[in-house]
Design a protein around this motif. Structure first.
Motif, short mmCIF file in Angstrom:
data_model
loop_
_atom_site.label_atom_id
_atom_site.label_comp_id
_atom_site.label_asym_id
_atom_site.label_seq_id
_atom_site.Cartn_x
_atom_site.Cartn_y
_atom_site.Cartn_z
N UNK A 1 0.84 -1.20 0.00
CA UNK A 1 0.00 0.00 0.00
C UNK A 1 0.87 1.25 0.00
N UNK A 2 1.95 1.23 0.74
CA UNK A 2 2.87 2.38 0.76
C UNK A 2 3.54 2.57 -0.59
N UNK A 3 3.89 1.48 -1.26
CA UNK A 3 4.51 1.58 -2.58
C UNK A 3 3.54 2.19 -3.58
N UNK A 4 2.27 1.80 -3.50
CA UNK A 4 1.27 2.38 -4.41
C UNK A 4 1.01 3.84 -4.09
N UNK A 5 1.06 4.21 -2.82
CA UNK A 5 0.78 5.58 -2.42
C UNK A 5 1.82 6.54 -2.98
N UNK A 6 3.08 6.14 -3.01
CA UNK A 6 4.15 7.01 -3.46
C UNK A 6 4.61 6.66 -4.87
N UNK A 7 3.74 6.12 -5.67
CA UNK A 7 4.07 5.79 -7.05
C UNK A 7 4.27 7.09 -7.83
N UNK A 8 5.38 7.21 -8.54
CA UNK A 8 5.71 8.44 -9.26
C UNK A 8 4.70 8.74 -10.35
N UNK A 9 4.07 7.72 -10.89
CA UNK A 9 3.07 7.96 -11.93
C UNK A 9 1.88 8.73 -11.38
N UNK B 1 -3.95 12.23 -17.49
CA UNK B 1 -4.95 11.16 -17.36
C UNK B 1 -4.40 9.82 -17.80
N UNK B 2 -3.55 9.82 -18.84
CA UNK B 2 -2.92 8.57 -19.26
C UNK B 2 -1.99 8.02 -18.17
N UNK B 3 -1.25 8.89 -17.51
CA UNK B 3 -0.38 8.44 -16.42
C UNK B 3 -1.21 7.83 -15.28
N UNK B 4 -2.31 8.48 -14.93
CA UNK B 4 -3.16 7.95 -13.86
C UNK B 4 -3.83 6.65 -14.28
N UNK B 5 -4.21 6.53 -15.54
CA UNK B 5 -4.79 5.29 -16.04
C UNK B 5 -3.75 4.17 -16.01
N UNK B 6 -2.53 4.46 -16.41
CA UNK B 6 -1.45 3.47 -16.38
C UNK B 6 -1.21 3.00 -14.96
N UNK B 7 -1.20 3.93 -14.03
CA UNK B 7 -0.99 3.55 -12.62
C UNK B 7 -2.13 2.69 -12.12
N UNK B 8 -3.34 2.94 -12.58
CA UNK B 8 -4.51 2.17 -12.15
C UNK B 8 -4.50 0.76 -12.74
N UNK B 9 -4.12 0.65 -14.03
CA UNK B 9 -4.14 -0.64 -14.71
C UNK B 9 -2.95 -1.53 -14.33
N UNK B 10 -1.80 -0.94 -14.06
CA UNK B 10 -0.59 -1.70 -13.71
C UNK B 10 -0.04 -1.20 -12.39
N UNK B 11 -0.68 -1.55 -11.26
CA UNK B 11 -0.18 -1.06 -9.96
C UNK B 11 1.17 -1.66 -9.63
N UNK B 12 1.93 -0.92 -8.84
CA UNK B 12 3.25 -1.39 -8.45
C UNK B 12 3.14 -2.42 -7.34
#
Length: 106
Positions: free
Chosen positions: A30-38, A85-96
């Protein structure tokens, strides 16, 4: 006997240390997803894209003439908004995934 009954659920061994380890792994993830640069880049581009795009909607005719008849702020804002929006979509589709430690690998 009562102690053994508490340790077994559904025929499988139940170890509280395993539960703690799994909880810690979920927290790291959860912490890794929270601080995802995307997420940071996407959020900034969306915010700036909205600001620049709205500025472009209300440009004066002098500003449009200065850009040779092109609403440059509107187009730049739209491109920034799409990129964000593409960056946020990418982060949503491929979470870290949280990086594994050496103790997790063994």
């Amino acid at each position: 006997m009562a102690d053994n009954a508490d340790r077994y659920q559904d025929g499988e061994a139940h170890d509280p240390l395993v539960d703690e380890t799994e909880d810690a792994r979920e927290e790291r993830s959860a912490a890794a997803r929270l601080f995802d640069i995307r997420r940071v880049i996407g959020g900034l581009f969306v915010a700036y894209g909205l600001i620049v795009g709205l500025t472009g909607l209300f440009d004066s005719s002098a500003e449009i003439d200065k850009a040779q008849g092109l609403r440059i702020n509107l187009w730049a804002g739209a491109m920034m908004l799409v990129f964000g929006l593409l960056m946020l979509l990418w982060q949503r589709l491929r979470p870290t995934e949280a990086p594994s430690t050496r103790s997790d690998e063994s």
